[in-house]
Design an enzyme around this catalytic site. Structure first.
Site, PDB file in Angstrom:
ATOM      1  N   ARG A 113      45.548  36.637  46.837  1.00  0.00           N
ATOM      2  CA  ARG A 113      43.742  36.347  47.939  1.00  0.00           C
ATOM      3  C   ARG A 113      42.395  35.355  46.895  1.00  0.00           C
ATOM      4  O   ARG A 113      42.837  35.238  46.175  1.00  0.00           O
ATOM      5  CB  ARG A 113      43.035  37.660  48.422  1.00  0.00           C
ATOM      6  CG  ARG A 113      42.843  38.142  47.471  1.00  0.00           C
ATOM      7  CD  ARG A 113      42.394  39.804  47.983  1.00  0.00           C
ATOM      8  NE  ARG A 113      42.504  40.307  46.621  1.00  0.00           N
ATOM      9  CZ  ARG A 113      41.434  41.750  46.705  1.00  0.00           C
ATOM     10  NH1 ARG A 113      40.970  41.801  48.076  1.00  0.00           N
ATOM     11  NH2 ARG A 113      40.770  41.950  45.622  1.00  0.00           N
ATOM     12  N   ASN A 151      34.409  37.504  50.493  1.00  0.00           N
ATOM     13  CA  ASN A 151      35.042  38.808  49.869  1.00  0.00           C
ATOM     14  C   ASN A 151      34.982  38.713  48.491  1.00  0.00           C
ATOM     15  O   ASN A 151      35.946  37.524  48.474  1.00  0.00           O
ATOM     16  CB  ASN A 151      36.468  39.267  50.396  1.00  0.00           C
ATOM     17  CG  ASN A 151      37.095  40.617  50.055  1.00  0.00           C
ATOM     18  OD1 ASN A 151      37.331  40.861  48.485  1.00  0.00           O
ATOM     19  ND2 ASN A 151      36.264  41.865  50.447  1.00  0.00           N
ATOM     20  N   GLU A 152      34.070  39.717  47.701  1.00  0.00           N
ATOM     21  CA  GLU A 152      34.280  39.245  45.871  1.00  0.00           C
ATOM     22  C   GLU A 152      35.050  37.354  45.463  1.00  0.00           C
ATOM     23  O   GLU A 152      35.757  37.624  45.024  1.00  0.00           O
ATOM     24  CB  GLU A 152      35.464  40.317  46.068  1.00  0.00           C
ATOM     25  CG  GLU A 152      35.544  41.806  45.983  1.00  0.00           C
ATOM     26  CD  GLU A 152      36.780  42.244  45.271  1.00  0.00           C
ATOM     27  OE1 GLU A 152      36.203  43.757  45.244  1.00  0.00           O
ATOM     28  OE2 GLU A 152      37.972  42.373  45.318  1.00  0.00           O
ATOM     29  N   CYS A 157      38.839  26.489  40.176  1.00  0.00           N
ATOM     30  CA  CYS A 157      39.620  26.021  40.054  1.00  0.00           C
ATOM     31  C   CYS A 157      39.132  24.896  39.227  1.00  0.00           C
ATOM     32  O   CYS A 157      37.964  24.301  39.188  1.00  0.00           O
ATOM     33  CB  CYS A 157      39.340  25.103  41.746  1.00  0.00           C
ATOM     34  SG  CYS A 157      40.687  24.215  42.020  1.00  0.00           S
ATOM     35  N   CYS A 159      40.577  21.017  39.995  1.00  0.00           N
ATOM     36  CA  CYS A 159      41.783  19.796  40.684  1.00  0.00           C
ATOM     37  C   CYS A 159      41.063  18.923  40.983  1.00  0.00           C
ATOM     38  O   CYS A 159      39.331  18.718  40.329  1.00  0.00           O
ATOM     39  CB  CYS A 159      41.930  20.648  42.343  1.00  0.00           C
ATOM     40  SG  CYS A 159      40.804  20.389  43.169  1.00  0.00           S
ATOM     41  N   CYS A 162      37.598  19.358  43.250  1.00  0.00           N
ATOM     42  CA  CYS A 162      36.765  19.743  42.024  1.00  0.00           C
ATOM     43  C   CYS A 162      35.855  18.250  40.791  1.00  0.00           C
ATOM     44  O   CYS A 162      34.651  18.541  41.166  1.00  0.00           O
ATOM     45  CB  CYS A 162      37.382  20.675  41.138  1.00  0.00           C
ATOM     46  SG  CYS A 162      36.715  22.294  42.547  1.00  0.00           S
ATOM     47  N   GLU A 308      31.664  49.191  48.467  1.00  0.00           N
ATOM     48  CA  GLU A 308      33.269  49.854  48.654  1.00  0.00           C
ATOM     49  C   GLU A 308      33.194  50.726  47.338  1.00  0.00           C
ATOM     50  O   GLU A 308      32.734  50.470  45.710  1.00  0.00           O
ATOM     51  CB  GLU A 308      34.302  48.517  47.804  1.00  0.00           C
ATOM     52  CG  GLU A 308      34.909  47.582  49.391  1.00  0.00           C
ATOM     53  CD  GLU A 308      35.960  46.649  48.622  1.00  0.00           C
ATOM     54  OE1 GLU A 308      36.663  47.115  48.081  1.00  0.00           O
ATOM     55  OE2 GLU A 308      35.398  45.681  48.821  1.00  0.00           O
ATOM     56  N   TRP A 316      44.546  49.203  40.498  1.00  0.00           N
ATOM     57  CA  TRP A 316      44.317  48.402  39.852  1.00  0.00           C
ATOM     58  C   TRP A 316      44.069  47.981  38.198  1.00  0.00           C
ATOM     59  O   TRP A 316      44.667  47.337  37.456  1.00  0.00           O
ATOM     60  CB  TRP A 316      44.245  47.036  41.195  1.00  0.00           C
ATOM     61  CG  TRP A 316      42.462  47.996  41.389  1.00  0.00           C
ATOM     62  CD1 TRP A 316      42.453  47.822  41.918  1.00  0.00           C
ATOM     63  CD2 TRP A 316      41.656  47.651  40.364  1.00  0.00           C
ATOM     64  NE1 TRP A 316      41.378  48.306  42.717  1.00  0.00           N
ATOM     65  CE2 TRP A 316      40.742  48.196  41.438  1.00  0.00           C
ATOM     66  CE3 TRP A 316      40.875  46.478  38.946  1.00  0.00           C
ATOM     67  CZ2 TRP A 316      39.287  47.834  40.583  1.00  0.00           C
ATOM     68  CZ3 TRP A 316      39.544  47.186  38.413  1.00  0.00           C
ATOM     69  CH2 TRP A 316      38.770  48.014  39.194  1.00  0.00           C
ATOM     70  N   GLU A 356      47.906  47.333  48.547  1.00  0.00           N
ATOM     71  CA  GLU A 356      46.782  48.517  48.381  1.00  0.00           C
ATOM     72  C   GLU A 356      47.451  49.543  48.687  1.00  0.00           C
ATOM     73  O   GLU A 356      46.352  50.525  49.212  1.00  0.00           O
ATOM     74  CB  GLU A 356      45.415  47.710  48.667  1.00  0.00           C
ATOM     75  CG  GLU A 356      45.162  46.486  48.320  1.00  0.00           C
ATOM     76  CD  GLU A 356      43.760  45.700  48.946  1.00  0.00           C
ATOM     77  OE1 GLU A 356      43.684  45.287  48.242  1.00  0.00           O
ATOM     78  OE2 GLU A 356      44.353  45.840  50.401  1.00  0.00           O
ATOM     79  N   HIS A 359      46.341  52.240  46.511  1.00  0.00           N
ATOM     80  CA  HIS A 359      44.861  53.090  46.538  1.00  0.00           C
ATOM     81  C   HIS A 359      44.494  53.628  47.686  1.00  0.00           C
ATOM     82  O   HIS A 359      44.759  53.770  48.322  1.00  0.00           O
ATOM     83  CB  HIS A 359      44.159  51.013  46.301  1.00  0.00           C
ATOM     84  CG  HIS A 359      42.370  50.902  46.363  1.00  0.00           C
ATOM     85  ND1 HIS A 359      41.517  51.828  46.952  1.00  0.00           N
ATOM     86  CD2 HIS A 359      42.085  50.416  45.602  1.00  0.00           C
ATOM     87  CE1 HIS A 359      40.760  52.459  46.648  1.00  0.00           C
ATOM     88  NE2 HIS A 359      40.621  50.826  45.741  1.00  0.00           N
TER      89      HIS A 359
END
Length: 678
Positions: A113, A151-152, A157, A159, A162, A308, A316, A356, A359
């Site tokens: 992700r 998210n987070e 990158c 490439c 970029c 969170e 983790w 997860e 978790h």
């Protein structure tokens, strides 16, 4: 605050919920169980892109509709995520440019992700399409109290997309190649650029070294800034789409404390409310967790969302210890003490498969309301219902500010030398810890904040000192402020060019000294500093060798080297204020000795001295227009006592009992929230 979220009451208590990972006939039972734990909100749709758009341009919201309708029926508040943090397989297959290229030049395949290239036109187009459909469908739902973009965010990158975008970014930052070459001092190792297309991303098969450091620090710094800005542009794109349909509901994304990748101060300007994910390890000091909360508060000088935390254990980290009984509750109230206005977790139900699955969650694999963690969650939810709406209008106030600077964080990372043991965040925490241990409130600020709001401003390892900052520091001190900094500060400008004429020359009026060199201390070094009262402490990492002007020594080096007995810590009077310089990095004893002297010399308002019986007790205060809220928290697994000076009519909101001045006994992980009138 005027945002819709902060008018919601009771306080949001909930967290990430992923019913799409479970049979539909289990959802109703989940919510019924969660209601028994006093959970009133759920964060949904964080990683559902593949379900919402099973193939390009074909959208299916049937499952999400059911989830939203069920949450509505149970009167849950909803934090609605946009699902753009994980790519569907069809996209990675059809448009390979959406996948990032790593620092070794390898194109990543489908998986994991947080894996999208921020400058991929295909990613931007497809993300825009998804969010437009999502917002069109759910904007106006009165139970959606916050939009949660992606998210987070993080990562880099390298490439071709970029590379092209980086060149355009550079053209806006620099008026010409000549200006860029000068800023980067590009004549180093034949790096002079004669065409914009010659510039490539600095990575580990171009200009960065495997074990840290960069050929041209200015180039690597600009690429780090560019990547942060690129991800921010993705956030802003989604934010604009939401705002077109929903003008009031707050928009956020979840930060990760002191993580290195993004300039959170810059990001926070684009957010309605900061949110972040708090995951201390089994051995994380309570002071570091508190500092991280204060940093999140300081990004906007406003309350934040605790988006969170785990109710029991991570999965983790190297050693994923369980939280002790009461520790989940303690950490929740510690977050509120430092500015959180929500208490949320990852996750509401524990996953049964995938990375997860181990978790922790409020509903664990035991699938029972009789578990220890479920009962503790229920207690937290009940406690939050006892807190008044006025608490959400309260804020923090501090006499002391500590600067956290992502540009210095990055610049030190790209510097080759002087010592592999030099860690930026550790040094910031070393100064924070003293004030935390003495219950002195601290604001975490940026170099762009107003220093005049504070009696003392501390700048640990402010390695990058951008042009104009010296004038600000000197003016602050001359007008009566107190500025404290240490070794390796004020070394380079915003392009990573070392200032000439001697270190600290830019703020010589403030410090009353300059330096020509520093020594590097290996771990076996026995170098110490001796304070003027003959007390001693260990010196670590580096020792700056200074030339005194008007500064006066507070401590000297005690070493077998040539700089024995030369100044290590100094004080200088400039105008109505003072500048303090610490030429080395001190051990904990040294920070205690230094802090005591600073408190005395600056005249900070503190009468608290920790004792063995009170060690680990945190007192943090929030104030509204009419009330003071003292959070008195035992962060340890042992019973502690604390001498508390109560204000008139003080009462503990969690028990309803009056609180009088005197010695209070706090059981392990106990928390009191003491309200008194201003």
């Amino acid at each position: 605050m005027d945002q819709k979220l902060w008018k919601e009451y009771p306080i949001l208590f909930g967290g990430d919920y992923n019913p799409e990972q479970w049979p539909e006939d289990s959802w109703e039972r989940d919510l019924t169980m969660l209601e028994r734990a006093n959970v009133n909100s759920a964060t949904i749709n964080v990683f559902s892109w593949a379900l919402l758009e099973p193939k390009e341009g074909t959208y299916d919201f049937s499952m999400l509709d059911k989830i939203v309708n069920l949450l509505n029926q149970h009167h849950f508040k909803i934090v609605m995520a946009t699902s753009t943090a994980a790519l569907p397989a069809w996209m990675a297959k059809k448009y390979p440019d959406v996948n990032r290229v790593d620092t070794h030049g390898i194109r990543q395949g489908f998986g994991k992700r947080h894996n999208a290239c921020p400058n991929s036109p295909n990613f931007q187009r497809l993300a825009r399409g998804l969010v437009e459909q999502l917002v069109k469908r759910y904007a106006g739902n009165p139970n959606i109290v916050c939009w949660h973009i992606s998210n987070e965010y993080g990562g880099q990158c390298y490439c071709d997309n970029c590379a092209r975008a980086f060149r355009e970014w550079l053209k806006k930052r620099y008026t010409s190649l000549a200006e860029l070459n000068d800023a980067w001092d590009a004549n180093m190792w034949s790096h002079t650029f004669n065409d914009w297309d010659e510039i490539v991303p600095p990575d580990q098969h171009t200009d960065e070294f495997e074990n840290g450091g960069a050929t041209l620090g200015g180039a690597s710094l600009d690429y780090r800034r560019f990547q942060s800005d690129s991800l921010l542009a993705n956030f802003k794109m989604e934010k604009d789409l939401i705002r077109a349909a929903d003008a009031t509901t707050p928009i956020t994304t979840n930060f990760m404390g002191t993580q290195k990748d993004l300039d959170y101060f810059k990001w926070a300007k684009e957010m309605d409310v900061v949110s972040w994910d708090n995951y201390p390890s089994f051995d994380t000091p309570a002071s570091f967790t508190a500092m991280s909360h204060d940093l999140m508060y300081g990004l906007k000088h406003a309350p934040f969302m605790l988006m969170e935390q785990t109710p029991s254990q991570q999965n983790w980290q190297p050693y994923n210890a369980l939280k002790d009984p009461g520790e989940f509750r303690m950490l929740s109230f510690q977050a509120m003490a430092h500015g959180a206005d929500t208490v949320q977790v990852f996750q509401l139900r524990q996953a049964r498969n995938g990375c997860e699955s181990l978790h922790g969650a409020i509903i664990s694999h035991a699938d029972s309301t009789e578990t220890r963690v479920f009962k503790e969650a229920g207690q937290i939810g009940a406690d939050l219902q006892k807190l008044p709406a006025d608490l959400l209008a309260s804020q923090k106030h501090a006499q002391v500010a500590i600067i956290f600077d992502w540009n210095s964080f990055w610049a030190l990372d790209f510097a080759l030398g002087p010592n592999v043991r030099l860690q930026y965040v550790e040094q910031v925490h070393a100064y924070y810890q003293y004030f935390y241990d003495h219950n002195v409130a601290v604001d975490m600020i940026s170099v762009d904040d107003d220093f005049n709001n504070y009696q003392a401003v501390i700048a640990p390892v402010l390695f990058m000192f951008k042009h104009g900052l010296a004038d600000k520091v000197n003016a602050y001190v001359h007008a009566g402020g107190n500025f404290i900094t240490n070794a390796m500060s004020t070394t380079v400008d915003e392009h990573d060019n070392v200032y000439q004429g001697g270190y600290f020359k830019q703020i010589e009026p403030t410090l009353g000294l300059w330096s020509e060199e520093w020594d590097v201390l290996p771990p076996v070094s026995t170098c110490q500093v001796e304070f003027n009262d003959q007390s001693t402490a260990k010196a670590n990492t580096v020792c700056s060798l200074v030339h005194l002007g008007s500064a006066q020594p507070l401590a000297s080096y005690e070493t077998d080297k040539f700089y024995d007995a030369t100044p290590a810590i100094t004080q200088n009077t400039y105008g109505k204020g003072h500048g303090f310089f610490v030429g080395t990095y001190l051990d904990q004893t040294g920070m205690q000795l230094l802090g005591d002297r600073l408190v005395d010399l600056i005249g900070l308002e503190t009468t608290y001295q920790p004792t063995a019986d009170s060690q680990g007790i945190e007192l943090t205060t929030r104030q509204s227009a009419s009330n003071r809220y003292d959070f008195l928290i035992n962060t340890t697994a042992d019973t502690r006592t604390y001498h508390y000076e109560a204000q008139p009519y003080a009462k503990d909101l969690l028990t309803g009992k009056a609180v009088n001045s005197g010695l209070l006994t706090l059981k392990p992980y106990a928390a009191l929230i003491i309200q008194s009138n201003l």
